[in-house]
Design an enzyme around this catalytic site. Structure first.
Site, short mmCIF file in Angstrom:
data_model
loop_
_atom_site.label_atom_id
_atom_site.label_comp_id
_atom_site.label_asym_id
_atom_site.label_seq_id
_atom_site.Cartn_x
_atom_site.Cartn_y
_atom_site.Cartn_z
N SER A 87 0.79 -1.23 0.00
CA SER A 87 0.00 0.00 0.00
C SER A 87 0.83 1.28 0.00
O SER A 87 0.31 2.32 -0.36
CB SER A 87 -0.97 -0.01 1.18
OG SER A 87 -0.29 -0.31 2.37
N HIS B 253 -5.61 -3.52 -1.98
CA HIS B 253 -5.37 -2.55 -3.05
C HIS B 253 -5.35 -3.18 -4.45
O HIS B 253 -5.17 -2.48 -5.43
CB HIS B 253 -4.05 -1.79 -2.81
CG HIS B 253 -4.16 -0.73 -1.78
ND1 HIS B 253 -4.73 0.50 -2.04
CD2 HIS B 253 -3.80 -0.71 -0.48
CE1 HIS B 253 -4.70 1.24 -0.95
NE2 HIS B 253 -4.14 0.54 0.03
N LYS C 18 -12.36 0.16 -0.46
CA LYS C 18 -11.47 0.89 -1.38
C LYS C 18 -12.12 0.97 -2.76
O LYS C 18 -13.06 1.73 -2.93
CB LYS C 18 -10.09 0.25 -1.36
CG LYS C 18 -9.41 0.55 -0.01
CD LYS C 18 -8.01 0.05 0.14
CE LYS C 18 -7.45 0.61 1.45
NZ LYS C 18 -6.78 -0.41 2.27
C1 LIG Z 1 -6.78 -0.62 3.72
C2 LIG Z 1 -6.22 -1.92 4.00
C3 LIG Z 1 -6.82 -2.76 4.94
C4 LIG Z 1 -7.98 -2.32 5.78
O1 LIG Z 1 -9.16 -2.28 5.07
P1 LIG Z 1 -10.46 -1.64 5.74
O2 LIG Z 1 -11.58 -2.30 5.05
O3 LIG Z 1 -10.40 -0.17 5.50
O4 LIG Z 1 -10.41 -1.97 7.20
C5 LIG Z 1 -6.27 -4.01 5.14
N1 LIG Z 1 -5.20 -4.42 4.45
C6 LIG Z 1 -4.58 -3.64 3.54
C7 LIG Z 1 -3.39 -4.15 2.79
C8 LIG Z 1 -5.07 -2.36 3.29
O5 LIG Z 1 -4.47 -1.58 2.40
#
Ligand SMILES: *Cc1c(COP(=O)(O)O)cnc(C)c1O
Length: 389
Positions: free
Chosen positions: A178, A206, A237
């Site tokens: 990320s 992502h 996301k």
């Molecule tokens: C954003 C993210 C999460 C968390 O996701 P949410 O649904 O916002 O809790 C978990 N793992 C990774 C790699 C992320 O980038």
């Protein structure tokens, strides 16, 4: 309270204390933050689905039918048919046997990792894995080892020397990292996992909606369907709503419905969210216009930044780091950019290693070329004023 006050003071002294800016409308290419119109280059709303008319309609309809809350944890009476439908749709979308939705991607990681490992097991985790994986590993009774980022030799060394001392071994990686935007070496990881009899776990927060055909994610990108044991995704996301999920074998879903603690002790996502997510999947499965536009914009943004001589790292995805290195300068630049009409969040230690501070630019399918051109021009001029370039 004294110790908290002291810690708070330390944050302020080190100039790393911050409060989030306040946005007063939907998350789009242009947003209003603290009353000021800015170009938004910081959201994870990759495909613009967070404010999509069809998703909103689906959510409204679900509120009329189910009300606003699930009413209980899923394992008591909070398991609505729309949650079951969502699980099935996610499994179909990911081309896996089954899927199980969690309250968020974070909850999914902390719930799954601890449930599928126990004392006597080994977890091997990439050093740049997401915080929710780190927390999930902390909640597990298994031993943990960390390998150098995407270094397959380092991973194999651990497997060679330690694997035989443990029962189950679980290798965990982000699908797309990320902070740098690079993609995990999944084919090699799967090969090593087979050689050393390990389970594989990919957090594709992502990658979903971004990589693979119709945004099916990193596993699809490498055509590794059926080869990865636990595929985690988020619905907050690219999908634009809220929630997380694990996909994989049917047994995994059934086991986690009984032993995944967030399933047993925390109420699931609201029915309106489930309905909106199903609509998002309808859209993604129907056409790839949004995903194509996202990649177009990402490539354009990277080209514009490279032309200006910025260091944009080795991203292979729309995540675009703009590496400044110095921590304070990065925060200063981000603040000045907000004044000048661009919002990009600064990413500093401990989120990334010291000396690699950066701005992280997140283009989306919502941006027009002009937004990106304006943003890069403003970033360049602001950086010049601060003697960063
Ligand atoms: C954003 C993210 C999460 C968390 O996701 P949410 O649904 O916002 O809790 C978990 N793992 C990774 C790699 C992320 O980038």
């Amino acid at each position: 309270m004294d110790s908290i006050s002291k810690k708070l003071m330390e944050l302020k002294d080190n100039k790393i204390f911050k409060l989030p800016p306040i946005s007063d409308g939907p998350i789009e290419a242009i947003i209003t933050l603290d009353g000021k119109k800015v170009i938004n280059l910081s959201s994870n709303n990759y495909l613009g689905l967070a404010n999509d008319e069809n998703l909103k309609k689906a959510a409204h309809k679900a509120i009329d039918k189910y009300g606003v809350g699930a009413g209980a944890v899923r394992t008591i009476v909070g398991n609505m048919d729309i949650h079951e439908e969502l699980d099935q749709r996610l499994a179909n979308f990911k081309k896996e046997e089954a899927a199980l939705v969690f309250q968020s991607g974070y909850m999914c990681n902390i719930g799954v990792i601890q449930a599928v490992t126990e004392r006597g097991d080994l977890i091997i985790s990439d050093e740049l894995n997401h915080a929710s994986i780190i927390d999930g590993v902390r909640l597990s009774r298994a031993e943990k080892r960390i390998f150098k980022h995407s270094d397959m030799t380092a991973l194999e060394t651990i497997l060679k020397t330690e694997r035989e001392n443990f029962n189950t071994c679980l290798i965990i990686t982000d699908g797309v990292f990320s902070m740098d935007g690079d993609i995990a070496k999944l084919p090699e990881i799967v090969k090593l996992a087979k050689k050393y009899h390990c389970l594989t776990y990919v957090d594709d927060a992502h990658g979903s909606g971004v990589l693979g055909s119709h945004g099916r994610g990193t596993v699809d990108h490498f055509n590794l369907h059926g080869e990865v044991d636990f595929i985690i995704g988020t619905l907050s996301k690219a999908i634009g709503v809220v929630g997380g999920y694990v996909s994989g074998k049917k047994e995994i879903r059934e086991y986690l419905l009984n032993r995944g603690r967030p399933q047993l002790f925390s109420t699931t996502i609201v029915p309106a969210a489930a309905a909106a997510i199903i609509e998002a999947l309808n859209i993604l499965e129907k056409d790839e216009t949004r995903t194509k536009k996202l990649w177009d914009n990402a490539n354009y943004l990277k080209a514009l930044l490279a032309q200006k001589g910025f260091d944009i790292g080795n991203s292979e995805t729309p995540i675009t780091p703009l590496i400044i290195k110095d921590e304070e300068k990065t925060i200063e630049l981000s603040k000045a950019l907000l004044d000048n009409g661009v919002f990009v969040s600064p990413i500093v230690f401990p989120t990334v290693p010291k000396g690699t501070a950066r701005l992280r630019l997140m283009p989306s399918s919502m941006h027009q070329k002009k937004h990106l051109e304006d943003a890069v021009e403003i970033i360049y001029e602001t950086a010049k004023n601060l003697k960063i370039v």
